[in-house]
Design an enzyme around this catalytic site. Structure first.
Site, PDB file in Angstrom:
ATOM      1  N   SER A  74     -12.729 -88.814  13.735  1.00 34.61           N
ATOM      2  CA  SER A  74     -13.373 -88.447  12.465  1.00 34.61           C
ATOM      3  C   SER A  74     -13.074 -89.469  11.358  1.00 34.61           C
ATOM      4  O   SER A  74     -12.090 -90.211  11.416  1.00 34.61           O
ATOM      5  CB  SER A  74     -12.903 -87.058  12.030  1.00 34.61           C
ATOM      6  N   GLU A  97     -14.162 -96.475  15.251  1.00 32.66           N
ATOM      7  CA  GLU A  97     -15.434 -95.846  15.645  1.00 32.66           C
ATOM      8  C   GLU A  97     -15.400 -94.421  15.108  1.00 32.66           C
ATOM      9  O   GLU A  97     -14.794 -93.541  15.711  1.00 32.66           O
ATOM     10  CB  GLU A  97     -15.556 -95.801  17.174  1.00 32.66           C
ATOM     11  N   LEU A  98     -16.061 -94.179  13.985  1.00 27.98           N
ATOM     12  CA  LEU A  98     -15.874 -92.890  13.312  1.00 27.98           C
ATOM     13  C   LEU A  98     -17.161 -92.050  13.357  1.00 27.98           C
ATOM     14  O   LEU A  98     -18.035 -92.293  14.169  1.00 27.98           O
ATOM     15  CB  LEU A  98     -15.375 -93.152  11.895  1.00 27.98           C
ATOM     16  N   CYS A 124     -21.083 -88.603  18.312  1.00 28.30           N
ATOM     17  CA  CYS A 124     -21.089 -89.240  16.988  1.00 28.30           C
ATOM     18  C   CYS A 124     -22.458 -89.829  16.651  1.00 28.30           C
ATOM     19  O   CYS A 124     -22.801 -89.976  15.488  1.00 28.30           O
ATOM     20  CB  CYS A 124     -20.000 -90.306  16.898  1.00 28.30           C
TER      21      CYS A 124
HETATM   22  P1  NAD Z   1      -9.776 -84.196  14.012  1.00 34.11           P
HETATM   23  O1  NAD Z   1     -10.348 -84.965  12.898  1.00 34.11           O
HETATM   24  O2  NAD Z   1      -8.461 -83.516  13.816  1.00 34.11           O
HETATM   25  O3  NAD Z   1      -9.565 -85.107  15.316  1.00 34.11           O
HETATM   26  C1  NAD Z   1     -10.519 -86.028  15.774  1.00 34.11           C
HETATM   27  C2  NAD Z   1      -9.842 -86.890  16.842  1.00 34.11           C
HETATM   28  O4  NAD Z   1      -8.793 -87.643  16.249  1.00 34.11           O
HETATM   29  C3  NAD Z   1      -9.163 -86.100  17.945  1.00 34.11           C
HETATM   30  O5  NAD Z   1      -9.344 -86.794  19.161  1.00 34.11           O
HETATM   31  C4  NAD Z   1      -7.685 -86.052  17.545  1.00 34.11           C
HETATM   32  O6  NAD Z   1      -6.819 -85.991  18.652  1.00 34.11           O
HETATM   33  C5  NAD Z   1      -7.535 -87.376  16.851  1.00 34.11           C
HETATM   34  N1  NAD Z   1      -6.546 -87.353  15.793  1.00 34.11           N
HETATM   35  C6  NAD Z   1      -6.437 -86.460  14.784  1.00 34.11           C
HETATM   36  N2  NAD Z   1      -5.437 -86.781  13.966  1.00 34.11           N
HETATM   37  C7  NAD Z   1      -4.880 -87.909  14.463  1.00 34.11           C
HETATM   38  C8  NAD Z   1      -3.804 -88.746  14.059  1.00 34.11           C
HETATM   39  N3  NAD Z   1      -3.098 -88.504  12.935  1.00 34.11           N
HETATM   40  N4  NAD Z   1      -3.507 -89.827  14.826  1.00 34.11           N
HETATM   41  C9  NAD Z   1      -4.209 -90.103  15.941  1.00 34.11           C
HETATM   42  N5  NAD Z   1      -5.246 -89.363  16.358  1.00 34.11           N
HETATM   43  C10 NAD Z   1      -5.584 -88.282  15.632  1.00 34.11           C
HETATM   44  O7  NAD Z   1     -10.843 -83.121  14.396  1.00 34.11           O
HETATM   45  P2  NAD Z   1     -11.291 -82.418  15.723  1.00 34.11           P
HETATM   46  O8  NAD Z   1     -11.478 -80.987  15.405  1.00 34.11           O
HETATM   47  O9  NAD Z   1     -10.493 -82.747  16.925  1.00 34.11           O
HETATM   48  O10 NAD Z   1     -12.695 -83.121  15.894  1.00 34.11           O
HETATM   49  C11 NAD Z   1     -13.736 -82.809  15.002  1.00 34.11           C
HETATM   50  C12 NAD Z   1     -14.193 -83.972  14.215  1.00 34.11           C
HETATM   51  O11 NAD Z   1     -13.788 -85.197  14.766  1.00 34.11           O
HETATM   52  C13 NAD Z   1     -15.692 -83.987  14.237  1.00 34.11           C
HETATM   53  O12 NAD Z   1     -16.189 -83.377  13.085  1.00 34.11           O
HETATM   54  C14 NAD Z   1     -16.074 -85.423  14.332  1.00 34.11           C
HETATM   55  O13 NAD Z   1     -16.333 -85.925  13.049  1.00 34.11           O
HETATM   56  C15 NAD Z   1     -14.848 -86.126  14.807  1.00 34.11           C
HETATM   57  N6  NAD Z   1     -14.955 -86.677  16.164  1.00 34.11           N
HETATM   58  C16 NAD Z   1     -15.621 -87.826  16.306  1.00 34.11           C
HETATM   59  C17 NAD Z   1     -15.743 -88.395  17.545  1.00 34.11           C
HETATM   60  C18 NAD Z   1     -16.498 -89.676  17.733  1.00 34.11           C
HETATM   61  O14 NAD Z   1     -16.960 -89.949  18.831  1.00 34.11           O
HETATM   62  N7  NAD Z   1     -16.603 -90.528  16.706  1.00 34.11           N
HETATM   63  C19 NAD Z   1     -15.179 -87.769  18.650  1.00 34.11           C
HETATM   64  C20 NAD Z   1     -14.479 -86.572  18.474  1.00 34.11           C
HETATM   65  C21 NAD Z   1     -14.362 -86.040  17.211  1.00 34.11           C
END
Ligand code: NAD
Length: 476
Positions: A228, A249-250, A283
């Site tokens: 994210s 890659e966000l 994404c």
């Molecule tokens: P999140 O924002 O908590 O986590 C997103 C990802 O980041 C997860 O894989 C998590 O393990 C990782 N992460 C979180 N905090 C981290 C940190 N401090 N250090 C390292 N990694 C960390 O939210 P979520 O509920 O798991 O996912 C939802 C949101 O994440 C979505 O709304 C979307 O925007 C985003 N997302 C994007 C992609 C993508 O392909 N760009 C993939 C998965 C999630």
């Protein structure tokens, strides 16, 4: 089902030592599939030492030899697709057919980078002095820390692993704790292909604890994160504070532009397949559908009827065309965003609700009449919701498409070359796909602009992201 849920450090499958961990849950049935242990700092130190040693060895292995090992890993993965796909679906929820496509895409990514590593050419610069040579030599950046997410647990990990290894780097990947099985299956292929110990290391843990320990560590020279925008900004700030290279890659909020000269039925079919893939947890999923006034009613009706015909269910059921959401957080997010849109005047053309009480099933949802003040018009939905927006004036619509801070993927459907060129030039997005779904291939650069991040995974850009240039001035 699982051969192991261990971590992989220095060429061995090892039990993590923190004493903590979490259950892995099936998003279709809510049952516990397994327990995953978390890495302690001592485990991370072992992974760092192994990766440091692995890098010193791997950088000296010729690209030809690296290619052979990587191609062998790809062959093994191809042979194991059916077995790993089942684990992927059980943990993540997507239909089995989609899991197989994801794993075959992972095979292609490994093969492409294996070959591209052999073409990591430098260059000779004409010298100002007779007998002198100026050479630019690409070198691997060093030990990489990769952080991959749960939506494509195999491919997202493979994109980082394959590019790093092809460049001559070693890597520690922290893969998604909610979906650990398929990354383990992928790493096992590299192990069985004969990758030297330490070159690839796989850990799981509390994401913030692992990233905050690895990123500042002097052994780590580059990070690659997929996830994210808020987490990406946080990790990038940490990387910058310690002068580490970063690929980010966000998230996205992709505009889909549909002009009035298209075959609406064909476009509805294609764009619906793009929208409901992986239950919209992609994404680059199209989220804001800007449809020309002249074809709006027809397109919305055709798109909505496809949504109504989707078979939502367990990904292991052959009839299923859309699986559950990967975790309960996504259900809460969908409910909150849809309720907010309705309170602000938005209408639900179809869907809008959770299905049943077991598993994270949610109806494919189409919204209309949603004002810009609604949260869903500003926040990435990351789920099975499409918002339909009517437009008459192309310039106004393009301004609106570019209004958000996101800039990842965008899509255009028109047969008018002038309109297509105008849109491709105007869209503030790292990728523009015109009249088809032609992005996210191993050989093409995948990446964003604005808050969607920077750097690429895929294409030659994806390889050079793991290399640094050294200039050598030489006089014979
Ligand atoms: P999140 O924002 O908590 O986590 C997103 C990802 O980041 C997860 O894989 C998590 O393990 C990782 N992460 C979180 N905090 C981290 C940190 N401090 N250090 C390292 N990694 C960390 O939210 P979520 O509920 O798991 O996912 C939802 C949101 O994440 C979505 O709304 C979307 O925007 C985003 N997302 C994007 C992609 C993508 O392909 N760009 C993939 C998965 C999630």
């Amino acid at each position: 089902m699982y051969e192991t849920l261990d971590h992989y450090i220095d060429g061995k499958w090892v039990k993590p030592t923190s004493g903590k961990g979490q259950d892995v849950i099936n998003p279709s049935k809510d049952n516990v599939l397994a327990h995953l242990g978390h890495a302690s700092k001592a485990d991370l130190d072992k992974a760092l030492a192994a990766a440091d040693k692995g890098f010193k060895e791997w950088r000296k292995v010729s690209p030809y030899e690296r290619c052979k090992i990587m191609r062998k890993a790809a062959d093994l993965l191809r042979q194991r697709v059916d077995q790993i796909a089942e684990v992927l679906t059980l943990e993540q929820g997507k239909p089995l057919s989609e899991s197989k496509v994801e794993l075959m895409a992972s095979v292609e990514v490994i093969e492409w980078f294996a070959e591209e590593g052999r073409r990591a050419y430098g260059r000779i610069i004409p010298s100002r002095t007779d007998g002198a040579r100026g050479m630019v030599i690409p070198e691997p950046v060093g030990v990489v820390a990769g952080f991959s997410p749960w939506n494509f647990p195999a491919t997202q990990a493979v994109r980082k692993i394959a590019a790093a290894l092809a460049a001559g780097c070693s890597i520690i990947v922290k893969c998604p704790e909610e979906t650990p099985g398929s990354p383990i299956g992928v790493v096992r292929c590299f192990h069985d292909a004969g990758l030297p110990p330490g070159v690839l290391n796989l850990v799981y843990g509390v994401p913030s604890e692992v990233s905050e320990y690895l990123i500042p560590h002097p052994i780590i020279k580059k990070i690659s994160f997929t996830g994210s925008v808020p987490v990406g900004k946080h990790l990038n700030a940490l990387a910058a504070a310690h002068m580490k290279r970063a690929t980010m890659e966000l998230g996205g909020h992709s505009p889909m532009l549909i002009f009035d000269d298209v075959d609406t039925a064909a476009v509805a079919k294609l764009t619906a397949a793009m929208k409901w893939r992986n239950a919209g947890q992609v994404c680059i999923s199209p989220t804001r559908f800007f449809v020309h006034d002249k074809v709006y009613d027809k397109f919305v009706s055709e798109f909505t009827s496809i949504a109504k015909g989707m078979k939502v269910g367990d990904g292991l059921d052959a009839e299923t065309t859309m699986g559950p959401l990967a975790n309960p957080r996504r259900i809460n997010a969908m409910q909150t965003l849809i309720q907010d849109a309705q309170e602000k005047g938005g209408k639900v053309a179809t869907g809008g609700k959770r299905i049943g009480n077991q598993g994270n099933f949610f109806e494919p949802t189409v919204l209309t009449d949603v004002p810009n003040s609604a949260r869903i018009m500003n926040e990435e939905p990351f789920g099975p919701v499409a918002v339909m927006l009517r437009f008459k004036d192309t310039d106004q619509m393009l301004t609106e498409a570019n209004r958000l801070p996101f800039g990842l993927a965008s899509y255009v459907f028109t047969h008018n070359a002038k309109t297509a060129t105008k849109a491709a030039d105007a869209l503030e997005a790292g990728m523009v796909s015109i009249n088809h779904h032609g992005i996210a291939l191993p050989e093409t650069p995948f990446g964003g602009m604005k808050d969607s991040g920077f750097g690429h995974e895929g294409g030659i850009e994806g390889l050079t992201a793991y290399m640094q240039s050294k200039f050598v001035a030489y006089m014979g």
